[in-house]
Design an enzyme around this catalytic site. Structure first.
Site, PDB file in Angstrom:
ATOM      1  CE  LYS A   1      21.476  21.362  33.049  1.00 18.25           C
ATOM      2  NZ  LYS A   1      20.050  21.703  33.289  1.00 18.25           N
TER       3      LYS A   1
ATOM      4  CE  LYS B   1      23.561  25.076  33.808  1.00 16.76           C
ATOM      5  NZ  LYS B   1      22.098  25.135  34.059  1.00 16.76           N
TER       6      LYS B   1
ATOM      7  CB  SER C   1      25.072  28.704  40.570  1.00 15.98           C
ATOM      8  OG  SER C   1      25.026  27.280  40.592  1.00 15.98           O
TER       9      SER C   1
END
Length: 337
Positions: free
Chosen positions: A206, A261, A287
């Site tokens: 991440k 991510k 997003s």
């Protein structure tokens, strides 16, 4: 020009365009395919009843109360989507420095899991294990007097949170915090409490990305974080080898699946992970990626259906086994049509 002067000595015997000539032959040689089985739908749940709250930075995505979440979940299940990922919106008065609401057995996430498993036991439920929705400062962990996110003290709370989700019935717990050693601690706790089939989806790679902004708006952590950052625990976008080390450690500690991510800017990481380890590899079309594609489509600059399907196919080509995407519901409908 004489054909035989080309450097490619196989031409014209070999014409790569022959197989592209018709739709049927393009389909016959297609290397990667996207299906509804690849999709996970992230959903935001908020307190109250009959509540729908639009998210300005994510057009078409809403925060919904539990009763409406259940209605939406039935629709998603009927579309064939295998799983949803839950993200609770915590009221300000329940946020604290110690993030105690994160492991409240009657918290919003825990109540939502119980209700979903009762209504739709075959729908996979993935829960987020991280403290940022619950902390008054918006960080993913507990902080000391200098504002530094403490690793080991945070893990103790994450274990409580993961156990509360498993006890509520979550199929998969997904630690997204990036603390060192938390996968092993959570796995040990799950085994000790006989949650032997609760899977761990580790957010292993991440990155400290600027593509998360709309998500932080959605869960209400942006205001708490303010001008703070997460550079001391999320990965530097410049690094690739480091991601492989993180993933190896999480697998050794008991992760069943690993996550990269964000998604699209990190396709090279997905490919390296799949090639190196061959384990279930998930990607999150975050997003900011959603917001960019959606905004361009709303302005008529891009064909939404075509660019979304192309982007998700790119994840598959890179090696993703499953994709968390806010387009999942639309894609499931497109694939059915």
């Amino acid at each position: 020009m004489d054909k035989m002067t080309y450097n490619n000595i196989n031409f014209p015997r070999t014409r790569m365009r022959r197989m592209r000539y018709n739709d049927f032959s393009r389909r016959l040689m297609r290397e990667n395919r996207l299906s509804v089985d690849d999709l996970i739908y992230p959903m935001f749940v908020t307190e109250g009843a009959n509540q729908r709250e639009a998210i300005a930075s994510m057009p078409g995505i809403e925060r919904v109360s539990l009763d409406l979440l259940l209605e939406e979940a039935h629709t998603l299940y009927d579309l064939g989507i295998p799983a949803i990922a839950l993200f609770p919106v915590t009221p300000l008065d329940k946020k604290s420095d110690d993030a105690a609401e994160a492991y409240n057995p009657d918290g919003l996430a825990q109540r939502s899991v119980r209700a979903l498993k009762k209504a739709l036991p075959e729908l996979g439920i993935i829960t987020d294990v991280a403290l940022d929705p619950f902390t008054s400062h918006g960080q993913d962990g507990l902080i000391n007097q200098d504002g530094y996110v403490m690793n080991d003290e945070t893990i103790a709370v994450l274990v409580k949170q993961a156990l509360s989700h498993a006890e509520a019935g979550a199929d998969i717990v997904a630690p997204s915090d990036m603390m060192d050693g938390r996968i092993g601690a959570i796995r040990e706790a799950l085994e000790a409490q006989n949650h032997i089939n609760t899977r761990i989806l580790a957010y292993s790679a991440k990155y400290a990305s600027s593509f998360y902004g709309p998500f932080r708006d959605a869960v209400g952590s942006a205001g708490n974080l303010g001008k703070g950052n997460k550079y001391s625990y999320q990965m530097d976008p410049a690094n690739s080898d480091e991601a492989l080390r993180e993933i190896q450690l999480d697998l050794q500690e008991g992760a069943d699946m690993v996550m990269v991510k964000p998604g699209m800017p990190y396709l090279d990481i997905i490919r390296r992970v799949k090639d190196q380890y061959g384990v279930p590899t998930f990607a999150y079309q975050v997003s900011g990626e959603y917001a960019m594609l959606k905004a361009a489509a709303m302005n008529g600059w891009l064909d939404e259906k075509q660019v979304v399907l192309e982007s998700l196919l790119a994840f598959k080509r890179a090696g993703s086994d499953a994709i968390l995407t806010y387009f999942a519901k639309s894609v499931a409908q497109w694939l059915r049509d």
